[in-house]
Design an enzyme around this catalytic site. Structure first.
Site, short mmCIF file in Angstrom:
data_model
loop_
_atom_site.label_atom_id
_atom_site.label_comp_id
_atom_site.label_asym_id
_atom_site.label_seq_id
_atom_site.Cartn_x
_atom_site.Cartn_y
_atom_site.Cartn_z
N ASP A 225 36.99 35.53 29.73
CA ASP A 225 36.03 35.17 30.77
C ASP A 225 36.06 33.67 31.06
OD1 ASP A 225 35.26 37.76 31.13
OD2 ASP A 225 33.46 37.62 29.88
N GLY A 226 36.34 32.87 30.06
CA GLY A 226 36.42 31.43 30.27
C GLY A 226 37.54 31.06 31.23
N ASN B 282 28.17 32.02 36.38
CA ASN B 282 27.35 32.55 35.30
C ASN B 282 25.96 31.93 35.24
OD1 ASN B 282 29.03 34.49 34.30
ND2 ASN B 282 29.51 33.45 32.39
N GLU B 283 25.91 30.63 34.94
CA GLU B 283 24.62 29.99 34.77
C GLU B 283 24.73 28.48 34.80
OE1 GLU B 283 26.75 29.72 31.45
OE2 GLU B 283 25.71 31.66 31.41
N ARG C 186 7.94 22.27 28.33
CA ARG C 186 8.38 21.45 27.20
C ARG C 186 9.18 22.34 26.26
NH1 ARG C 186 3.30 19.50 28.51
NH2 ARG C 186 3.07 17.20 28.55
N ASP D 68 13.54 22.88 24.43
CA ASP D 68 14.92 22.41 24.33
C ASP D 68 15.62 22.38 25.68
OD1 ASP D 68 14.56 22.10 21.66
OD2 ASP D 68 15.97 23.66 21.03
N ALA E 199 13.88 27.70 23.68
CA ALA E 199 12.99 27.16 22.63
C ALA E 199 11.84 26.36 23.22
CB ALA E 199 13.80 26.31 21.64
#
EC number: 2.7.1.23
Length: 269
Positions: free
Chosen positions: A45-46, A122-123, A149, A151, A186
């Site tokens: 996929d990369g 993808n994102e 707030r 990560d 997170a």
């Protein structure tokens, strides 16, 4: 038919690429890396993500096909032992084109309204440069939604919902839905600070503007590419007008891809 082949670069993928080129010569297909009609990625996929970004300036003119030589190929329809069949199909068939939505990212800077535009298959993610807590205001359709707030944030396409987004607990979205998904990385939630705490799915006509609070530098990823942005005013996300086109020579439904990738493949692995 004009084609080009992009290889992952390992010995197995390179050997398969050269094998395919030799077979395609027998069918008098034209290798054209500048103006191809079909782009074949050989790897995982990369590799297909790299091919997408290399030809993102001409998406309406090219269709992508993936041959996977690795362990997981969500975008890859074909295995190494099937390449001769694939070449015959390319030569003989009017292939079906399947279109998937893309994500548009516009980074706006404080320097005289300067901005840069990107597309993601993808994102895209947002984090701080040094790994400290990201503090940003999240606006949806021009209205303040929350102060985040944590990560970072991950904004994904429907096809990308099976990647990083899935690891963050996001939903899997069928690519026939023109939408984007925002997932928290997170987040900090306590009596003082509060976020919605759930992934958000936004339709095509909604935009999301994320504005840094007291951050001079923002680290983004656009698929596999990491970028550092200084003096950022805000980053806007929306479903892009462009779409990626995949050449289909046989059925391979999205939910079968999900099943084979995450539950059990046909060979029982």
């Amino acid at each position: 038919m004009r084609y080009t082949i992009l290889s992952k670069g390992d010995s197995k993928s390179n050997a398969l690429k050269h094998k395919m080129i030799n077979h395609m010569k027998d069918f008098h297909m034209v290798e054209d890396a500048v103006n191809p009609e079909i782009v074949i990625s050989v790897g995982g996929d990369g590799t297909l993500l790299q091919a997408f970004h290399q030809y993102s300036h001409m998406l309406s003119q090219v269709a992508f096909v993936g041959v996977h030589t690795g362990h997981l190929g969500f975008y890859a329809d074909w295995l190494p032992h099937e390449v001769e069949k694939l070449i015959i199909e390319i030569n003989n068939s009017e292939f079906q084109v399947i279109e998937y939505p893309l994500l548009e990212i516009i980074v706006r800077y404080n320097d005289n309204g300067y901005e840069t535009r990107y597309l993601a298959l993808n994102e895209a993610t947002m984090k701080t440069e040094n790994g400290s807590t990201l503090v940003v205001d999240v606006g949806i359709r021009g209205k303040q939604f929350e102060r985040f707030r944590g990560d970072g944030l991950c904004i994904s396409t429907p096809s990308g919902s099976t990647a990083y987004n899935k690891a963050l607990g996001g939903a899997l979205i069928h690519p026939s839905l023109e939408a984007m998904q925002i997932a928290e990385i997170a987040s900090i939630n306590n009596r003082v600070f509060r976020t919605v705490g759930s992934p958000l799915v936004l339709p095509k006509h909604h935009t999301c503007l994320i504005t840094p609070v007291n951050h001079d530098t923002i680290l983004t990823t656009i698929d596999h590419v990491s970028l550092k942005h200084k003096n950022v005013n805000g980053i806007q996300f929306r479903v892009a007008n462009e779409k990626v086109r995949f050449a289909r020579f046989r059925p391979f439904p999205f939910w079968k891809r999900v099943h084979d990738s995450f539950i059990e493949s046909e060979d029982g692995r």
